[in-house]
Design an enzyme around this catalytic site. Sequence first.
Site, PDB file in Angstrom:
ATOM      1  N   CYS A  83       0.998  -1.063   0.073  1.00  0.00           N
ATOM      2  CA  CYS A  83      -0.183  -0.183   0.019  1.00  0.00           C
ATOM      3  C   CYS A  83       0.871   1.197  -0.125  1.00  0.00           C
ATOM      4  CB  CYS A  83      -0.905   0.139   1.198  1.00  0.00           C
ATOM      5  SG  CYS A  83      -1.932   1.419   1.245  1.00  0.00           S
TER       6      CYS A  83
ATOM      7  N   LYS B 205       0.536  -9.272   0.240  1.00  0.00           N
ATOM      8  CA  LYS B 205       0.188  -8.817  -1.201  1.00  0.00           C
ATOM      9  C   LYS B 205       1.406  -7.533  -0.861  1.00  0.00           C
ATOM     10  CE  LYS B 205      -3.437  -6.297  -3.566  1.00  0.00           C
ATOM     11  NZ  LYS B 205      -2.612  -4.991  -3.947  1.00  0.00           N
TER      12      LYS B 205
END
Length: 320
Positions: A104, A144
């Site tokens: 992110c 991720k």
Amino acid sequence: MVSGFWKKLKRPILVLAPMADVTDAAFRRVIAKYGKPDVFWTEFVSADGLCSKGKEKLLPDLWFSKIERPIVAQLFTSQPENMERAAKLVYELGFDGIDINMGCPDRSIEKQSAGAALMKNPELAQKIILAAMRGAPKLPVSVKTRIGYNEESIDTWLPSLLKTKPAALTVHLRTRKEMSLVPAHWELMPKILKLRDKYSPKTLILGNGDVKDINDAKEKCKKYGSDGAMLGRGIFGNPWLFSKKKMQPTPEKKIKAALEHTKLFEKLFHGIKNFAVMKKHYKAYISGFEGAKELRVKLMLAKNSTEAMKILKGYKKGRS
């Protein structure tokens, strides 16, 4: 490595990306009804927050129902000890797996040395993954991430993750610097798969970036060899994205889905989440048909779910 539900999934594995203030429990239930992905993710949740006095405010982000299974809780932190404690909580809440966000680019997350910032600290990233595995030894842990921070660095970054033997690794095929401003580098997937085969052969690799729909996802998986693909932005206003039935949503179906979504949002999050969250969904649901603009303007002016439902019901009645 605990693979859990992952080993039972047929390839290509098609999953829904976690998106803050988008893929909450209300929207996931609507999606599960109309076109369920192979795996759901929660919105990302702060492991630090779950270990603090603010824990109760974050728990609604971890609500889920049986129809969403298999579902993984996505967490972020730069503190291994908090990841271990949060992973234990996730296990106790009954999730099917844990996913750790290491991609992110949000500045507030990076200021905590979490998210994409971990790409600059591979040793800490490893400690966080291993902490999640200690906290929830019976759950599969996945990650991720992106292909690098300022530049592509998969040769040095991905091996550090793969050495921990995660059940799955989702790679957004852009750097943090590129954000979503350039085409995703799917051509790097074969190289990523070679690294997987070298360091952790049983880890599943999912590609992320520029995946339009399930047909596009299947084509990319076949062409580049990944075990699956993650779809994101295409879900806006389109809970049918993962549907195996070929269909073109009619205005009536869009209105119906928007109404169901609003009812669920009101039921679950009244007094908890700001109604403004729903307005980004209305922009997507209410488009592409006659009268959409006028209806959308009315919904943007609605002060709460009750007003929005009244507007939607009125429009629906007027078309019947």
